[in-house]
Design an enzyme around this catalytic site. Structure first.
Site, PDB file in Angstrom:
ATOM      1  CE  LYS A 155      -1.589  -4.442   3.213  1.00  0.00           C
ATOM      2  NZ  LYS A 155      -1.855  -5.794   2.706  1.00  0.00           N
TER       3      LYS A 155
ATOM      4  CE1 TYR B  32      -4.297  -2.982   5.436  1.00  0.00           C
ATOM      5  CE2 TYR B  32      -3.734  -0.666   5.092  1.00  0.00           C
ATOM      6  CZ  TYR B  32      -4.043  -1.914   4.580  1.00  0.00           C
ATOM      7  OH  TYR B  32      -4.077  -2.093   3.224  1.00  0.00           O
TER       8      TYR B  32
ATOM      9  CB  SER C  10      -0.866  -0.020   1.257  1.00  0.00           C
ATOM     10  OG  SER C  10      -1.438   1.242   1.486  1.00  0.00           O
TER      11      SER C  10
END
Ligand code: NAD
Ligand code: UFG
Length: 344
Positions: free
Chosen positions: A157, A153, A128
């Protein structure tokens, strides 16, 4: 003639389903594995209706090694894994960090370990643009430093990219991998047979817009009008999900044909153009003819002011370029929402 077998984890989800369509249309054999924690089995019929082909499907939780290993053993003739499976709600991850680390990192470790065991050579990962935070200069290139993540989150990544890089370096399988850093995927398949299915109140701009237009939400709140941008609202790089899906097939072929320049590579996937929240709203109103009810409120915590991609590397190395316009993105998102809600 059928091409190689490809395992698509999280393939019942939003981006995974669009990618499964592109893979099937390019004659790959597709095996979808998903625990349906954020998706529904009905997506499979949408994929089959679009492509005229039924992908194989297994429902299982990839954090469960005891179930993941036999699945990979059964599909040990697969040549690649495209790993979409993850939890993705930024706000939820700040409340439930352990769930996010367990799910996103646990599943990644199980998948990579099973690939080593079964000698599956190629891996593609959904990363991302969140790894960049607010970069010092724009458009942001893949060489920009990764910034401290603003949510668990985002941390998953960043950690995942490190885990993949280090694993590929060992010389064991998977021997090659690509991380694709998505900017802001929006829109739906032009058939309106598959699209984004947010559970509960959407966090993201596009589904909030379409649900407001459909009357499911009363009003869209625009987070912040005091950014240092042309109209005061924040800027992002919105990319049509079908353009994004197509890039996965190209990245896969790069690995299958050994055209990669290094065992581990990273590419930005965006259009290279930034649009403000107001520009997205105006595009929606123009392309659909529907007036949107919205008002302004404070900035959302953790949001960056402006983020858009340098797409030079993906253009040059993958030979890929996003093609859809913002109006096409907003219109396709609306067509999908209308179909979901049986609106005319
Ligand atoms: P999604 O939630 O629609 O799809 C993810 C799928 O993974 C779901 O079908 C879910 O059921 C499945 N899944 C989750 N945990 C699993 C587990 N333990 N075992 C098996 N299946 C599991 O999300 P999406 O928007 O399609 O995102 C796909 C990937 O792209 C994710 O890794 C996400 O973090 C990443 N990504 C998404 C965006 C975005 O804005 N949508 C942006 C950047 C990166
Ligand atoms: N926004 C609003 N109102 C809303 C929702 C969003 O004004 O109701 C604004 C946000 O403040 C932001 C823009 O619309 O300025 C886009 O917000 P999204 O939530 O759609 O997307 P983000 O850029 O915040 O985050 C998305 C994904 C993340 C991913 C990140 C990478 O949700 O998973 O892109 O850039 F990490």
């Amino acid at each position: 003639m059928k091409k190689e077998k490809i395992i698509v984890t999280g393939g019942a989800g939003y981006i995974g389903a669009h990618t499964a369509v592109e893979l099937l249309q390019s004659d790959y054999e597709v095996v979808i594995v998903d625990n349906l924690v954020n998706s529904s089995k009905s997506v499979l019929s949408g994929i089959a209706e679009i492509t005229g082909k039924q992908p194989a499907f297994e429902e299982l939780d990839l954090t469960h090694a005891g179930k993941t290993n036999p699945f990979f053993h059964k599909h040990r003739d697969a040549k690649a894994v495209i790993h979409f499976a993850a939890l993705k709600a930024v706000g939820e991850s700040t409340r439930l960090p352990i769930l996010y680390y367990k799910n996103n990192i646990g599943s990644l470790l199980n998948v990579m370990e099973a690939m080593k065991e079964e000698q599956i050579p190629h891996f593609i990962f959904s990363s991302s643009a969140t790894v960049y935070g607010q970069p010092e200069s724009l458009p942001v290139t893949e060489l920009a430093p990764v910034q401290p993540a603003s949510s668990p989150y985002g941390s998953t990544k960043q950690m995942a990219e490190v885990i993949i890089r280090d694993t590929v370096k060992t010389g064991n399988q998977p021997a090659s991998a690509i991380s694709l850093r998505y900017f802001n995927p929006i829109g739906a398949h032009p058939s309106a047979l598959i699209g984004e299915l947010p559970s509960g109140v959407p966090n993201n701009l596009m589904p909030f817009i379409t649900q407001t237009a459909a009357g499911v939400r009363k009003e869209l709140k625009v987070f912040g009008r005091d950014y240092q941008t042309s109209d005061g609202t924040a800027i992002r790089d919105y990319i049509h999900v079908t353009d994004l899906a197509r890039a996965h097939v190209i990245a896969l072929e790069r690995l299958l044909k050994g055209k990669n320049q290094a065992a581990y590579e990273v590419f930005n996937l965006g259009t290279g153009k930034g649009f403000s929240v107001l520009e997205v709203i105006h595009s929606f109103e123009k392309s659909t003819g529907v007036k949107l009810n919205y008002s302004f409120t404070d900035r959302r915590r953790g949001d960056v002011e402006s983020l858009y991609a340098s797409t030079e590397l993906a253009n040059k190395e993958l030979g890929w370029k996003a093609e859809c316009t913002l109006d096409e993105m907003t219109l396709s998102a609306w067509n999908w929402e209308k179909k979901l809600r049986n609106l005319q």
